[in-house]
Motif scaffolding. Structure first.
Motif, PDB file in Angstrom:
ATOM      1  N   PRO A  21      38.853  49.736  29.903  1.00 42.60           N
ATOM      2  CA  PRO A  21      39.884  48.992  29.173  1.00 42.60           C
ATOM      3  C   PRO A  21      41.189  49.771  29.028  1.00 42.60           C
ATOM      4  CG  PRO A  21      37.773  48.725  28.094  1.00 42.60           C
ATOM      5  CD  PRO A  21      37.578  49.769  29.152  1.00 42.60           C
ATOM      6  N   VAL A  22      41.110  51.081  28.776  1.00 44.15           N
ATOM      7  CA  VAL A  22      42.325  51.891  28.684  1.00 44.15           C
ATOM      8  C   VAL A  22      43.092  51.847  29.997  1.00 44.15           C
ATOM      9  CG1 VAL A  22      43.178  54.268  28.594  1.00 44.15           C
ATOM     10  CG2 VAL A  22      41.624  53.458  26.841  1.00 44.15           C
ATOM     11  N   MET A  23      42.394  52.010  31.111  1.00 49.96           N
ATOM     12  CA  MET A  23      43.054  51.988  32.411  1.00 49.96           C
ATOM     13  C   MET A  23      43.731  50.646  32.663  1.00 49.96           C
ATOM     14  SD  MET A  23      43.018  54.875  33.938  1.00 49.96           S
ATOM     15  CE  MET A  23      43.509  54.287  35.568  1.00 49.96           C
ATOM     16  N   LYS A  24      43.061  49.564  32.308  1.00 44.97           N
ATOM     17  CA  LYS A  24      43.655  48.233  32.485  1.00 44.97           C
ATOM     18  C   LYS A  24      44.922  48.082  31.644  1.00 44.97           C
ATOM     19  CE  LYS A  24      40.756  46.271  35.361  1.00 44.97           C
ATOM     20  NZ  LYS A  24      41.194  45.800  36.688  1.00 44.97           N
ATOM     21  N   ALA A  25      44.871  48.577  30.428  1.00 45.77           N
ATOM     22  CA  ALA A  25      46.040  48.497  29.550  1.00 45.77           C
ATOM     23  C   ALA A  25      47.186  49.351  30.082  1.00 45.77           C
ATOM     24  CB  ALA A  25      45.660  48.930  28.134  1.00 45.77           C
ATOM     25  N   VAL A  26      46.873  50.544  30.546  1.00 45.04           N
ATOM     26  CA  VAL A  26      47.894  51.460  31.060  1.00 45.04           C
ATOM     27  C   VAL A  26      48.577  50.872  32.291  1.00 45.04           C
ATOM     28  CG1 VAL A  26      48.240  53.713  32.165  1.00 45.04           C
ATOM     29  CG2 VAL A  26      46.853  53.542  30.094  1.00 45.04           C
ATOM     30  N   GLU A  27      47.829  50.173  33.108  1.00 47.14           N
ATOM     31  CA  GLU A  27      48.386  49.590  34.330  1.00 47.14           C
ATOM     32  C   GLU A  27      49.427  48.512  34.051  1.00 47.14           C
ATOM     33  OE1 GLU A  27      44.900  48.254  36.325  1.00 47.14           O
ATOM     34  OE2 GLU A  27      44.339  50.260  37.040  1.00 47.14           O
ATOM     35  N   GLN A  28      49.469  47.999  32.802  1.00 45.43           N
ATOM     36  CA  GLN A  28      50.388  46.912  32.461  1.00 45.43           C
ATOM     37  C   GLN A  28      51.834  47.374  32.307  1.00 45.43           C
ATOM     38  OE1 GLN A  28      49.605  43.533  32.430  1.00 45.43           O
ATOM     39  NE2 GLN A  28      47.860  44.531  33.408  1.00 45.43           N
ATOM     40  N   GLY A  29      52.051  48.675  32.171  1.00 43.70           N
ATOM     41  CA  GLY A  29      53.420  49.168  32.041  1.00 43.70           C
ATOM     42  C   GLY A  29      54.024  48.881  30.683  1.00 43.70           C
ATOM     43  N   THR A  30      53.299  49.183  29.625  1.00 46.68           N
ATOM     44  CA  THR A  30      53.786  48.925  28.266  1.00 46.68           C
ATOM     45  C   THR A  30      53.517  50.163  27.407  1.00 46.68           C
ATOM     46  OG1 THR A  30      53.598  47.376  26.415  1.00 46.68           O
ATOM     47  CG2 THR A  30      51.581  47.864  27.607  1.00 46.68           C
ATOM     48  N   CYS A  31      53.437  49.999  26.112  1.00 45.56           N
ATOM     49  CA  CYS A  31      53.074  51.103  25.217  1.00 45.56           C
ATOM     50  C   CYS A  31      51.586  51.007  24.893  1.00 45.56           C
ATOM     51  CB  CYS A  31      53.879  51.043  23.919  1.00 45.56           C
ATOM     52  SG  CYS A  31      55.626  51.441  24.097  1.00 45.56           S
ATOM     53  N   VAL A  32      50.853  52.071  25.177  1.00 48.37           N
ATOM     54  CA  VAL A  32      49.431  52.107  24.874  1.00 48.37           C
ATOM     55  C   VAL A  32      49.178  53.216  23.864  1.00 48.37           C
ATOM     56  CG1 VAL A  32      47.100  52.429  25.768  1.00 48.37           C
ATOM     57  CG2 VAL A  32      48.798  51.210  27.148  1.00 48.37           C
ATOM     58  N   ALA A  33      48.711  52.819  22.695  1.00 47.69           N
ATOM     59  CA  ALA A  33      48.371  53.776  21.644  1.00 47.69           C
ATOM     60  C   ALA A  33      46.919  54.181  21.851  1.00 47.69           C
ATOM     61  CB  ALA A  33      48.579  53.155  20.267  1.00 47.69           C
TER      62      ALA A  33
END
Length: 385
Positions: free
Chosen positions: A110-122
């Motif tokens: 899930p972290v990798m998927k979120a990071v791939e979106q090009g946004t802010c990931v906390a």
């Protein structure tokens, strides 16, 4: 103040960090538009959270609980999904800010998927960065994603870290409370129960994180995280015991200046910092009252009682596969301790045994990391049974 209507996703909304995130959002409800909230098994808490935040969707990772979640959210306009793929879809959903707080290696994909979106990931869960730090940081760089550390220590460093003048940084100093057994003898620690290990003196955290604090494994994992998050060499990362947990971490510069971030022992402070970044926002969190502070103590880490931090440095020197093994073995050992299958001191001993016997492998991508992680977990289980 964060931008009005900022789109938010919370991965792991029912854990301790997730609950604190919800609390911060509810203190300023008109500021945020919650896209999705997820949980692993806790249907009741997830449904309640989704309703409170007026989330657009709720996702339960356990596919067997799909109907139960649908029933709990019946009569609302909240979408419902379940299963592993639904969780990954939720992490991929467009958002301005994603809270990644799924505990353990379950949070890696899930972290990798979120990071791939090009946004802010906390990032609130340590394990993905420990196991795949290089991959996550490189993926974030390519996607234009900002990684915002939520751990109080890394968030403190983030707030006082001059990235434009990194050559002037002498070292970063991670502070550690010392956990519930800081003043205990090794003989007493050997008899420690799960209930005692979970009773952290300063922080209210989940069971796994609390046990990690008691063994100082949390600080060991944070050393590895810091190496990747701040691109600092090992010799410039130091751990210092600070029982009051008032100074959350520090950065020392070559001119002798030491910049520190102070705050109450309340996760809502670093969460609010990342949620409003690059601005600031008010929170419902506790405030630090400097007038009530009588003293601030600092101690050198007792490596005989807490050898886990030294193991982290060793793992980093050995390479990525050793870091994966370090984390995987610890997760299994902690779970075994909580089930009273092994003693408290056996946690770190088990990790050391696994590291001594684990093969060094070159891990070229996410699939390799996941497979190696599974292998180490099975190896660790076989040592404990």
């Amino acid at each position: 103040m964060a931008e009005l209507g900022r789109k938010i996703s919370i991965l792991g909304a029912t854990g301790s960090v997730g609950k604190s995130t919800v609390d911060v959002i509810l203190s300023s409800p008109d500021t945020f538009d919650v896209q999705v909230v997820t949980a692993n098994n806790n249907v009741a808490a997830l449904a309640e959270t989704a309703k409170a935040l007026h989330a657009r969707q709720a996702v339960i990772a356990n596919a067997n609980l799909h109907q139960e979640l649908k029933d709990a959210l019946s009569g609302t306009n909240i979408g419902v999904a379940a299963g592993r793929e639904a969780l990954l879809d939720a992490a991929s959903m467009p958002a301005d800010w994603v809270m990644a707080s799924i505990v353990g290696m379950a949070g890696l994909l899930p972290v990798m998927k979120a990071v791939e979106q090009g946004t802010c990931v906390a990032i609130a869960n340590k394990e993905p960065l420990v196991a795949a730090g290089t991959l996550i940081v490189e993926t974030a760089r390519k996607a234009g994603t900002t990684l915002l550390p939520v751990d109080s220590e890394h968030n403190a460093i983030f707030q006082v870290f001059d990235g434009q003048n990194q050559n002037a940084i002498e070292k970063i100093i991670l502070t550690a409370s010392g956990g519930p057994f800081r003043t205990w003898t090794l003989e007493d620690m050997d008899k420690a129960t799960p209930e005692q290990a979970i009773a952290h003196p300063n922080w209210d955290m989940g069971a796994k994180i609390s046990v990690d604090s008691a063994t100082m494994m949390n600080k060991a994992l944070e050393v590895i995280e810091a190496r990747y998050l701040f691109d600092m060499p090992l010799e410039k990362i130091e751990v210092l015991v600070h029982p009051q947990s008032v100074i959350h971490s520090m950065v020392e510069y070559v001119d002798g200046s030491v910049l520190a971030q102070l705050g109450a022992s309340d996760m809502r402070t670093p969460i609010a910092h990342t949620l409003a970044w690059p601005g600031r926002m008010k929170t419902p969190g506790n405030r630090l009252d400097l007038k009530k502070l009588s003293q601030l103590d600092f101690e050198t880490l007792n490596t005989q009682k807490f050898p886990s931090v030294a193991l982290a440095y060793e793992s980093l020197r050995m390479g990525q596969s050793t870091c994966v093994a370090f984390n995987a073995a610890n997760e299994i050992a902690v779970d075994s301790f909580l089930q009273k299958k092994i003693g408290f001191l056996d946690i770190v001993k088990t990790v050391q045994t696994v590291l001594n016997g684990s093969p060094f492998e070159s891990l070229s991508g996410l699939d390799d990391i996941i497979e190696f992680d599974k292998m180490i977990r099975e190896q660790t289980k076989s040592l404990i049974v």
